[in-house]
Design an enzyme around this catalytic site. Structure first.
Site, PDB file in Angstrom:
ATOM      1  N   ASP A   8     -48.807 -20.610  12.153  1.00  3.60           N
ATOM      2  CA  ASP A   8     -47.915 -20.530  10.986  1.00  3.60           C
ATOM      3  C   ASP A   8     -46.480 -20.197  11.372  1.00  3.60           C
ATOM      4  O   ASP A   8     -45.536 -20.809  10.872  1.00  3.60           O
ATOM      5  CB  ASP A   8     -48.392 -19.412  10.043  1.00  3.60           C
ATOM      6  CG  ASP A   8     -49.603 -19.812   9.241  1.00  3.60           C
ATOM      7  OD1 ASP A   8     -50.335 -20.710   9.690  1.00  3.60           O
ATOM      8  OD2 ASP A   8     -49.824 -19.218   8.169  1.00  3.60           O
TER       9      ASP A   8
ATOM     10  N   ALA B 250     -45.651 -16.123   6.831  1.00  4.44           N
ATOM     11  CA  ALA B 250     -44.936 -16.557   8.040  1.00  4.44           C
ATOM     12  C   ALA B 250     -43.502 -16.932   7.702  1.00  4.44           C
ATOM     13  O   ALA B 250     -42.565 -16.566   8.416  1.00  4.44           O
ATOM     14  CB  ALA B 250     -45.652 -17.747   8.675  1.00  4.44           C
TER      15      ALA B 250
HETATM   16  O1  PMV Z   1     -53.947 -19.014   4.867  1.00  2.55           O
HETATM   17  P1  PMV Z   1     -52.924 -18.922   5.940  1.00  2.55           P
HETATM   18  O2  PMV Z   1     -51.694 -19.731   5.645  1.00  2.55           O
HETATM   19  O3  PMV Z   1     -52.621 -17.494   6.294  1.00  2.55           O
HETATM   20  O4  PMV Z   1     -53.560 -19.599   7.253  1.00  2.55           O
HETATM   21  C1  PMV Z   1     -54.605 -18.988   7.968  1.00  2.55           C
HETATM   22  C2  PMV Z   1     -55.043 -19.881   9.077  1.00  2.55           C
HETATM   23  C3  PMV Z   1     -56.177 -19.331   9.947  1.00  2.55           C
HETATM   24  O5  PMV Z   1     -56.450 -20.317  10.953  1.00  2.55           O
HETATM   25  C4  PMV Z   1     -57.443 -19.132   9.136  1.00  2.55           C
HETATM   26  C5  PMV Z   1     -55.819 -18.012  10.616  1.00  2.55           C
HETATM   27  C6  PMV Z   1     -54.702 -18.138  11.638  1.00  2.55           C
HETATM   28  O6  PMV Z   1     -53.995 -17.149  11.843  1.00  2.55           O
HETATM   29  O7  PMV Z   1     -54.574 -19.205  12.269  1.00  2.55           O
END
Ligand code: PMV
Length: 354
Positions: free
Chosen positions: A164, A121
């Site tokens: 994110d 992000a």
């Molecule tokens: O691991 P990351 O930073 O990509 O976070 C993912 C978070 C989830 O809730 C599992 C997926 C999302 O897009 O919200």
């Protein structure tokens, strides 16, 4: 040449459940991805990645050509890194009405890739911001957050929430529930992050929870219970003075809720031995609470501790590859360098997307 940076984040509460419409509270942290963009004469894209948990690589391509760099780095990580940069370029071209703009792009990141700290992000937000400013078409934060979300959504084939990208754009603590995203007041929480040196596959982990939820009522209930924890945490934050250091009582209550949240994420099958060991090391060291952050499977945990005890304990934990304190980053995306600082100052601070 235009340079932007954007922060990573930790989830105080609510990952995974946010995918099914429950609220989540991610918090931006002072670890950034910095993207430098220079317009080219042709329509090629040249990407140089200096630190994405990779040894560094350079890749140049135009439509239809191979993205593969000629160095020996894991193809999955390269595809992921280049995929996000590519999606950011597409959004910037569309926003600026310049469909064949070419760029030299350098990505430098202090955020480990795929480790639950929102590295992709941050790269997408900083990339779109730098590329649109380079083309003379700066975006306000609301549009930037929205375009960054669309870029992530495309790369992750629909397995993405707005959490994110909104958090990285706006900075601070944010609340995300479906398409409703807003900043919330929060004091500067004493985050300690432990990193196991690994990465989880977000798409796979999200798909796993979806399947479990379809198959078992307990999993659907667990997702709703995470939502309850988030709402409880939010009301504690709302009652706190955001400009004062958080008091012991607030930290103890937030920590307790983080522990509950981790237990529920574990029940959904997204924790791992290394994450659990780091969580327990933090708790035994006296942290107010600890949980995995992000998709899980490997990567990072976040604990709350204003003393050095948790950092020290994690440093001596075999599974822990790196540990650092993380300040809440209240700024979000920002222009770096003197070339075009005024453009970013004119952006609205945003705060709400519905
Ligand atoms: O691991 P990351 O930073 O990509 O976070 C993912 C978070 C989830 O809730 C599992 C997926 C999302 O897009 O919200």
């Amino acid at each position: 040449m235009t340079v932007s940076s954007a922060p990573g984040k930790v989830y105080l509460f609510g990952e995974h459940a946010v995918v099914y419409g429950e609220p989540a509270v991610p918090c931006a942290i002072e670890r950034r991805a910095t993207v430098t963009v220079e317009a080219r004469e042709d329509d090629h894209i040249r990407v140089e990645a200096q630190d994405l948990s990779l040894d560094g690589f350079t890749v140049e391509y135009a439509d239809g050509t191979d993205h593969r760099p000629d160095v020996d780095v894991p193809a999955g990580l390269v595809d992921a890194a280049v995929g996000y940069v590519d999606a950011a370029v597409e959004q910037a071209r569309e926003a600026a009405g310049a469909p064949s703009a070419g760029f030299d792009i350098t990505v430098e990141s202090e955020i480990p890739l795929g480790a639950g700290l929102g590295s992709s992000a941050a790269v997408v937000v900083a990339g779109i911001d730098a590329a649109t400013r380079e083309l003379g078409e700066p975006l306000d934060r609301t549009e930037l957050a929205d375009r960054a979300y669309r870029a992530e959504y495309d790369v992750q084939e629909g397995q993405a929430s707005r959490a994110d990208t909104f958090c990285s754009t706006m900075g601070g603590a944010v609340r995300v529930e479906g398409d409703d995203c807003r900043r919330i007041d929060a004091p500067n929480l004493p985050f300690v992050v432990g990193f196991d040196g690994g990465a989880g596959d977000t798409g796979e982990l999200v798909a796993g929870v979806r399947q479990l939820r379809d198959e078992y009522d307990f999993a659907a209930d667990t997702v709703e219970n995470i939502g309850d924890i988030v709402r409880a945490g939010e009301s504690r934050l709302a009652a706190a003075d955001p400009s004062a250091d958080p008091d012991e009582e607030l930290l103890a209550e937030l920590g307790r809720l983080m522990d509950f949240d981790h237990g529920l994420l574990e029940a959904l099958g997204v924790s791992s031995r290394t994450l659990d060991n780091m969580v327990w090391a933090a708790r035994e060291a006296g942290a107010h609470g600890a949980k995995l952050t992000g998709a899980g499977g490997g990567g990072c945990i976040v604990a709350l501790d204003e003393t050095p005890e948790t950092s020290t304990a994690l440093r001596y934990t075999a599974e822990c590859h790196d540990v650092f304190r993380a300040e809440l980053d209240r700024e979000g995306v920002r222009a770096e360098g003197a070339t075009d600082g005024a453009a970013s100052d004119k952006r609205g601070t945003g705060g709400e997307v519905t």
